[in-house]
Write an enzyme that holds these catalytic residues in place. Sequence first.
Site, PDB file in Angstrom:
ATOM      1  CG  HIS A  46      -5.690  -2.740  -0.630  1.00 36.80           C
ATOM      2  ND1 HIS A  46      -4.636  -3.245   0.096  1.00 36.80           N
ATOM      3  CD2 HIS A  46      -5.450  -1.405  -0.736  1.00 36.80           C
ATOM      4  CE1 HIS A  46      -3.814  -2.257   0.423  1.00 36.80           C
ATOM      5  NE2 HIS A  46      -4.275  -1.136  -0.079  1.00 36.80           N
ATOM      6  CD  GLU A  47      -6.804   0.786  -3.692  1.00 38.33           C
ATOM      7  OE1 GLU A  47      -6.901   1.829  -3.008  1.00 38.33           O
ATOM      8  OE2 GLU A  47      -5.721   0.241  -3.922  1.00 38.33           O
ATOM      9  CB  CYS A  94      -0.878  -0.021   1.264  1.00 39.23           C
ATOM     10  SG  CYS A  94      -2.027   1.344   1.382  1.00 39.23           S
ATOM     11  CG  HIS A  96      -7.278   2.669   1.462  1.00 43.56           C
ATOM     12  ND1 HIS A  96      -6.359   2.934   2.437  1.00 43.56           N
ATOM     13  CD2 HIS A  96      -6.619   1.932   0.530  1.00 43.56           C
ATOM     14  CE1 HIS A  96      -5.188   2.386   2.122  1.00 43.56           C
ATOM     15  NE2 HIS A  96      -5.325   1.770   0.962  1.00 43.56           N
TER      16      HIS A  96
HETATM   17 NI    NI Z   1      -3.718   0.903  -0.007  1.00 42.51          NI
END
Ligand code: NI
Length: 184
Positions: free
Chosen positions: A152-153, A110, A156
């Site tokens: 994953h995104e 990341c 966030h």
């Molecule tokens: Ni990331």
Amino acid sequence: MIKFLTPLKMGNPILLQKANYVDNPSNSEIQDIVSNMLHTIQTIGERVGLAAPQVGIQKRIIVYRVPEKPLNSRYHLISDEFQKEVPWSALINPEIFPIESELESGWEGCISVPGLLGKVPRYKTIRFTGVNERGQVIDQVVSNFYARLIQHEYDHLEGILFPMKINDPSCFGYEEEIIAHLKD
Ligand code: NI
């Protein structure tokens, strides 16, 4: 004017906050944010995704791509199953629905956690929805690397960084060491 947005790093409390829904995805403010995010991630280079909170914008916007082959040794580790190439795309107000309950552990890195990799369990196949910066509806089923990237995104936007999801802390470390010593 397009500008570079400095990425925030783990430890910055903005990365732990839930991002806000975008009311009007196709307005010019959102288009400018998407342009700046794309410029930023392309300037950084050799990357596959960026979420708005990573550049201090607390809105539910991500940009991502799926390269047709691994970009470098980090991505050889992260994925040996690259799929059909997806060019840089924006996704606003994404939602994720697991298609199967099966989880698969895989390495992730990341921009907000520079130099480190960790093994994170993710759904292997998901359906995701959202809109792009032109207001077009996106509704897709994806698997493997693509599914991991979207999850994953999305995290966030929920204020979650990948180290918070590592099951086994021994599977967390510096990229160059992991790449040098692990084969799976
Ligand atoms: Ni990331």
